[in-house]
Design a protein around this motif. Structure first.
Motif, mmCIF file in Angstrom:
data_model
loop_
_atom_site.group_PDB
_atom_site.id
_atom_site.type_symbol
_atom_site.label_atom_id
_atom_site.label_comp_id
_atom_site.label_asym_id
_atom_site.label_seq_id
_atom_site.Cartn_x
_atom_site.Cartn_y
_atom_site.Cartn_z
ATOM 1 N N GLU A 41 25.150 -41.262 15.626
ATOM 2 C CA GLU A 41 25.211 -41.221 14.152
ATOM 3 C C GLU A 41 26.590 -41.668 13.647
ATOM 4 O O GLU A 41 26.701 -42.340 12.631
ATOM 5 N N ASN A 79 19.734 -27.426 17.776
ATOM 6 C CA ASN A 79 19.079 -28.379 16.887
ATOM 7 C C ASN A 79 17.877 -27.709 16.240
ATOM 8 O O ASN A 79 17.388 -26.694 16.741
ATOM 9 N N TYR A 139 12.531 -38.150 10.885
ATOM 10 C CA TYR A 139 13.354 -39.275 10.403
ATOM 11 C C TYR A 139 12.522 -40.572 10.420
ATOM 12 O O TYR A 139 12.663 -41.414 9.540
HETATM 13 O O1 PAF Z 1 22.108 -33.007 17.019
HETATM 14 C C1 PAF Z 1 22.282 -34.048 16.367
HETATM 15 O O2 PAF Z 1 23.138 -34.881 16.651
HETATM 16 C C2 PAF Z 1 21.418 -34.280 15.129
HETATM 17 O O3 PAF Z 1 20.822 -33.096 14.734
HETATM 18 C C3 PAF Z 1 20.338 -35.344 15.357
HETATM 19 C C4 PAF Z 1 19.390 -34.944 16.435
HETATM 20 C C5 PAF Z 1 20.991 -36.673 15.759
HETATM 21 C C6 PAF Z 1 19.543 -35.567 14.095
HETATM 22 O O4 PAF Z 1 20.317 -35.913 13.011
#
Ligand code: PAF
Length: 322
Positions: free
Chosen positions: A68, A205, A36
């Motif tokens: 997020e 992940n 990212y």
């Molecule tokens: O596991 C998550 O929340 C997502 O895969 C991450 C690590 C924030 C990447 O988008």
């Protein structure tokens, strides 16, 4: 004294606004060196180049601005400009996107990228645009695998009783419930400490994230289940985009495409080199996994989250893409 018409004043204000230097912040959850981070740099460099320096900016990495879900909310209220995020929490805002989170749907990277770069990907970006967000381009996180601190996971039986952190995503939670684990949704910035303190036993992940987050410090086993393809998306704030000229919007679109391409190239590199890195750092990597029983249970328990509302047409269309 010189007299200006209202129109002339408005035109002058617009010209001044479009030439003023603007700082753009690109938020994401991982380290600046992650896939990212590479994508955020590509976004900013392309935008600065195309705009002749009108737009410059910086990354807000490592969840500095929240998880997020928080960052997506930040875009909606205009406190953030651009975010690179997995689709994990996005279904809470745009439920049609859950189609992409279904387990064992995408055959491989080529399949996923072809779907996202084609008609279906565009339709879903348009749906995002109907929900007070702007979807600029599909990027990538990678195929997700299970890690844990207790024992090797080879079959769904091995997931029984494992407290597994999932994203705040109804499809993923239903899938892990079906596969026998105890899913615990949690924002990513809380995850490392939760693993360290044993609040959860494991998580899931892609290799890209397991390496970027150095999960080998708190997890012993990684099972290459590849249970779900995790897309990422470059999102922008509609408040920012609405303030731009058509030419400026075009620069943002191009910057997002460059970002996605750079991130995918980094995912390719880490898919090749990452597993060796996990082993070097002491993780036991379990590769002899029969995915069929995982797939049967996950599909049975999670597909309805999407199909109850939208039917199975989109799923059939995704499967049919060659
Ligand atoms: O596991 C998550 O929340 C997502 O895969 C991450 C690590 C924030 C990447 O988008």
């Amino acid at each position: 004294m010189k007299h200006f018409t209202l129109g002339a004043i408005a035109a002058l204000a617009l010209t001044t606004a479009s030439h003023a230097q603007q700082q753009i912040v690109v938020g994401h959850a991982l380290s600046p060196a992650s896939h990212y981070g590479v994508g955020a740099d590509a976004f900013l460099n392309t935008l600065t180049e195309l705009s002749g320096g009108t737009f410059t900016g910086s990354q807000a990495p490592a969840g500095q601005l929240g998880g997020e879900r928080d960052m997506i909310e930040g875009l909606q209220i205009g406190s953030l400009d651009v975010v690179i995020t997995s689709t994990g929490p996005l279904g809470n805002f745009v439920p049609q996107v859950y189609a992409l989170d279904l387990p064992f749907l995408f055959r491989d990277y080529d399949h996923a990228r072809t779907v996202l770069d084609g008609e279906i990907g565009q339709e879903l970006l348009d749906k995002i645009g109907e929900n007070n967000l702007v979807g600029l381009a599909w990027s990538e996180n990678g195929f997700r695998h299970v890690t844990n601190a207790r024992h090797p996971v080879r079959t769904p039986e091995d997931l029984k009783g494992l407290k597994l952190r999932t994203m705040e995503n109804r499809v993923h939670m239903a899938a892990f419930e079906g596969m026998g684990a105890a899913p615990t949704p949690m924002a990513f910035p809380e995850l490392f400490t939760a693993l360290q303190q044993g609040v959860v036993d494991g998580q899931e992940n892609p290799v890209t994230v397991i390496t970027a987050a150095k999960f080998w410090e708190v997890q012993k086993y990684v099972s290459l289940t590849g249970h779900v393809y995790s897309p990422a998306v470059v999102l922008a704030s509609p408040i920012l985009l609405d303030s731009l000229t058509e030419e400026q919007k075009g620069w943002f679109m191009e910057a997002a495409k460059a970002s996605a391409a750079a991130t995918r190239a980094e995912v390719n590199r880490l898919e090749e080199a990452g597993v060796a890195l996990l082993r070097e750092n002491g993780m036991e990597v379990i590769t002899d996994i029969d995915k069929a029983p995982f797939a049967a249970l996950a599909e049975e328990s999670s597909y309805a989250v999407y199909t109850d509302q939208y039917g199975s047409e989109m799923i059939e269309r995704i499967k049919a893409v060659e």
